[in-house]
Design a protein around this motif. Structure first.
Motif, PDB file in Angstrom:
ATOM      1  N   LYS B  71       0.692  -1.199  -0.041  1.00  0.00           N
ATOM      2  CA  LYS B  71      -0.108   0.093  -0.062  1.00  0.00           C
ATOM      3  C   LYS B  71       0.807   1.436  -0.046  1.00  0.00           C
ATOM      4  O   LYS B  71       0.777   2.071  -0.814  1.00  0.00           O
ATOM      5  CB  LYS B  71      -0.970  -0.104   1.138  1.00  0.00           C
ATOM      6  CG  LYS B  71      -2.123  -0.618   1.149  1.00  0.00           C
ATOM      7  CD  LYS B  71      -2.972  -0.326   2.303  1.00  0.00           C
ATOM      8  CE  LYS B  71      -2.401  -1.024   3.841  1.00  0.00           C
ATOM      9  NZ  LYS B  71      -3.110  -0.466   4.926  1.00  0.00           N
ATOM     10  N   GLY B  74       2.338   2.095  -2.975  1.00  0.00           N
ATOM     11  CA  GLY B  74       1.485   2.437  -4.056  1.00  0.00           C
ATOM     12  C   GLY B  74       1.196   1.185  -5.134  1.00  0.00           C
ATOM     13  O   GLY B  74       0.782   1.193  -6.108  1.00  0.00           O
ATOM     14  N   ASP B  77      -3.993  -1.474  -3.976  1.00  0.00           N
ATOM     15  CA  ASP B  77      -5.164  -0.478  -3.380  1.00  0.00           C
ATOM     16  C   ASP B  77      -5.943  -1.396  -2.347  1.00  0.00           C
ATOM     17  O   ASP B  77      -6.013  -2.435  -2.315  1.00  0.00           O
ATOM     18  CB  ASP B  77      -5.979  -0.098  -4.362  1.00  0.00           C
ATOM     19  CG  ASP B  77      -5.616   1.298  -5.095  1.00  0.00           C
ATOM     20  OD1 ASP B  77      -4.936   1.921  -4.618  1.00  0.00           O
ATOM     21  OD2 ASP B  77      -5.866   1.424  -6.233  1.00  0.00           O
ATOM     22  N   GLU B  78      -6.038  -0.710  -1.088  1.00  0.00           N
ATOM     23  CA  GLU B  78      -7.170  -1.413  -0.041  1.00  0.00           C
ATOM     24  C   GLU B  78      -8.453  -0.853   0.067  1.00  0.00           C
ATOM     25  O   GLU B  78      -8.422   0.343   0.009  1.00  0.00           O
ATOM     26  CB  GLU B  78      -6.270  -0.969   1.215  1.00  0.00           C
ATOM     27  CG  GLU B  78      -7.016  -1.674   2.436  1.00  0.00           C
ATOM     28  CD  GLU B  78      -6.181  -1.135   3.716  1.00  0.00           C
ATOM     29  OE1 GLU B  78      -5.968  -2.019   4.607  1.00  0.00           O
ATOM     30  OE2 GLU B  78      -6.692  -0.142   4.011  1.00  0.00           O
ATOM     31  N   ARG B  79      -9.195  -1.783  -0.088  1.00  0.00           N
ATOM     32  CA  ARG B  79     -10.604  -1.248  -0.276  1.00  0.00           C
ATOM     33  C   ARG B  79     -11.553  -1.730   0.774  1.00  0.00           C
ATOM     34  O   ARG B  79     -11.373  -3.099   1.038  1.00  0.00           O
ATOM     35  CB  ARG B  79     -11.371  -1.409  -1.559  1.00  0.00           C
ATOM     36  CG  ARG B  79     -10.615  -0.993  -2.780  1.00  0.00           C
ATOM     37  CD  ARG B  79     -10.624   0.538  -2.904  1.00  0.00           C
ATOM     38  NE  ARG B  79     -11.991   1.089  -2.949  1.00  0.00           N
ATOM     39  CZ  ARG B  79     -12.723   1.765  -3.944  1.00  0.00           C
ATOM     40  NH1 ARG B  79     -12.159   2.037  -5.114  1.00  0.00           N
ATOM     41  NH2 ARG B  79     -13.921   1.859  -3.858  1.00  0.00           N
ATOM     42  N   TYR B  88      -7.898  -6.125  -1.376  1.00  0.00           N
ATOM     43  CA  TYR B  88      -6.713  -5.775  -2.017  1.00  0.00           C
ATOM     44  C   TYR B  88      -6.832  -6.136  -3.313  1.00  0.00           C
ATOM     45  O   TYR B  88      -7.479  -6.945  -3.838  1.00  0.00           O
ATOM     46  CB  TYR B  88      -5.570  -6.248  -1.366  1.00  0.00           C
ATOM     47  CG  TYR B  88      -5.465  -6.132   0.234  1.00  0.00           C
ATOM     48  CD1 TYR B  88      -5.023  -4.746   0.497  1.00  0.00           C
ATOM     49  CD2 TYR B  88      -6.092  -6.981   1.120  1.00  0.00           C
ATOM     50  CE1 TYR B  88      -4.941  -4.384   1.921  1.00  0.00           C
ATOM     51  CE2 TYR B  88      -6.197  -6.417   2.308  1.00  0.00           C
ATOM     52  CZ  TYR B  88      -5.457  -5.171   2.806  1.00  0.00           C
ATOM     53  OH  TYR B  88      -5.479  -4.948   4.084  1.00  0.00           O
ATOM     54  N   LYS B  91      -2.819  -2.001  -8.206  1.00  0.00           N
ATOM     55  CA  LYS B  91      -3.289  -0.716  -8.850  1.00  0.00           C
ATOM     56  C   LYS B  91      -3.476  -0.552 -10.178  1.00  0.00           C
ATOM     57  O   LYS B  91      -2.634  -1.411 -10.957  1.00  0.00           O
ATOM     58  CB  LYS B  91      -2.322   0.329  -8.475  1.00  0.00           C
ATOM     59  CG  LYS B  91      -2.599   1.493  -8.248  1.00  0.00           C
ATOM     60  CD  LYS B  91      -1.797   2.409  -7.047  1.00  0.00           C
ATOM     61  CE  LYS B  91      -2.661   3.513  -6.564  1.00  0.00           C
ATOM     62  NZ  LYS B  91      -2.408   3.683  -5.164  1.00  0.00           N
ATOM     63  N   GLU B  95      -9.448   4.482 -12.613  1.00  0.00           N
ATOM     64  CA  GLU B  95     -10.279   4.508 -11.376  1.00  0.00           C
ATOM     65  C   GLU B  95     -11.527   3.439 -11.652  1.00  0.00           C
ATOM     66  O   GLU B  95     -12.200   3.933 -12.579  1.00  0.00           O
ATOM     67  CB  GLU B  95     -10.538   5.780 -10.760  1.00  0.00           C
ATOM     68  CG  GLU B  95      -9.278   6.541 -10.357  1.00  0.00           C
ATOM     69  CD  GLU B  95      -8.744   5.742  -9.121  1.00  0.00           C
ATOM     70  OE1 GLU B  95      -9.239   5.473  -8.143  1.00  0.00           O
ATOM     71  OE2 GLU B  95      -7.487   5.736  -9.146  1.00  0.00           O
ATOM     72  N   GLN B 132      -7.996  10.139  -1.684  1.00  0.00           N
ATOM     73  CA  GLN B 132      -8.721   8.991  -2.197  1.00  0.00           C
ATOM     74  C   GLN B 132     -10.231   9.236  -2.083  1.00  0.00           C
ATOM     75  O   GLN B 132     -10.695   9.842  -1.109  1.00  0.00           O
ATOM     76  CB  GLN B 132      -8.325   7.900  -1.210  1.00  0.00           C
ATOM     77  CG  GLN B 132      -8.870   6.357  -1.574  1.00  0.00           C
ATOM     78  CD  GLN B 132      -8.329   5.324  -0.726  1.00  0.00           C
ATOM     79  OE1 GLN B 132      -8.668   5.578   0.729  1.00  0.00           O
ATOM     80  NE2 GLN B 132      -8.124   4.154  -1.079  1.00  0.00           N
ATOM     81  N   GLU B 134     -13.759   6.689  -2.603  1.00  0.00           N
ATOM     82  CA  GLU B 134     -14.317   5.343  -2.634  1.00  0.00           C
ATOM     83  C   GLU B 134     -15.828   5.675  -2.627  1.00  0.00           C
ATOM     84  O   GLU B 134     -16.445   5.968  -1.530  1.00  0.00           O
ATOM     85  CB  GLU B 134     -13.820   4.792  -1.437  1.00  0.00           C
ATOM     86  CG  GLU B 134     -12.804   3.712  -1.646  1.00  0.00           C
ATOM     87  CD  GLU B 134     -12.640   2.767  -0.430  1.00  0.00           C
ATOM     88  OE1 GLU B 134     -11.539   3.133   0.092  1.00  0.00           O
ATOM     89  OE2 GLU B 134     -13.612   1.885  -0.103  1.00  0.00           O
TER      90      GLU B 134
END
Lengths: 149, 149
Positions: B71, B74, B77-79, B88, B91, B95, B132, B134
DNA sequence: TTAAGTGCAAAGGCTTTGCAGCATA
DNA sequence: TATGCTGCAAAGCCTTTGCACTTAA
């Protein structure tokens, strides 16, 4: 406030189809008051802390159980902001989203009709039945931006 | 893949200003491979399960430590989707957002330029520096919608 | 009266951390 | 060789649950 309590008392159907209610206890009244009074974005621990100062014997378990009930009844919204914690706020008529500052933790509210458009698009393109849409924007607020640079 | 490892090795500045790297260990290589191969939306427990089957002695702590490093660099990505867990994914250039089915847990990807507009609006109206954004939409997917009705 | 809520303490799930040993560069 | 990664086990944080007692309606 009153209408919320009435709603709590008359919301379920029992096996025979009668409307039966959830008892309105002192704890529930207190917790709902606190959440309403907090003006949004309060977490379970803070609710518990404030409740304890008025009702020393209240337990954290009761806080969580009440929050779950309030959610189920649609009295409060649960939002997961930032990393881990859930925040609660009483339900409002206008949908809104949140900006969370990663430095000071401040939460700003944010409204836009574009969210509705996004939801509509999801429903249309994926035949998805949307029950909740949450936009969480993270970053740095005006003040923290200055301090960091 | 190669470029990611190179990136890992050359990403920090030490006290004297030289570029120094994070060692590329067998575990990190394996974990990054798994995440890339998973095609998105994999959680730490599942990463650990798959990694264990190839490298029996790997520990869950290493999974979490590697995820944190990835993370920071980079690389992934952690969501936070649905209720609790983090997911996870490596990247990607474009988007995208997620639709999560509350019944079967399926995760659909979702793209729209409206997100960019929302972010721009936040920056403009609140002088907020966005790092960020989301959007998490919950509901029921096409199949589960049918089954429920 | 009785179904349901409460407090307490223990447990659960996910994630982080301290420490001694080991591996990368 | 030296920095820093690894495995293990323990702890941390937030949330849920089992149980015996109490309470709203």
């Amino acid at each position: 406030m009153l209408e919320l309590l009435v709603r709590m008392r008359n919301i379920r159907n029992n096996a025979s189809g009668e409307m039966v209610g959830h008892p309105v206890t002192a704890q529930r009244r207190l917790l709902l008051d606190l959440i309403r009074g907090a003006g949004g974005h309060i977490d379970a621990k803070e609710i518990y802390r404030r409740a304890s100062s008025q009702e020393e014997s209240i337990s954290l378990a009761t806080v969580y159980r009440s929050l779950r009930l309030f959610k189920e009844l649609g009295l409060v919204d649960e939002r997961r902001l930032g990393k881990v914690r859930c925040y609660y706020e009483t339900k409002r008529s206008v949908e809104h989203q949140h900006l969370v500052c990663k430095r000071c933790g401040k939460v700003l509210e944010f409204e836009s009709p574009l969210i509705g458009e996004l939801v509509a698009k999801a429903q249309r393109e994926y035949s998805f039945k949307v029950t909740q849409a949450e936009l969480c924007i993270e970053g740095y607020c005006r003040e923290c931006k200055k301090k960091d640079s």
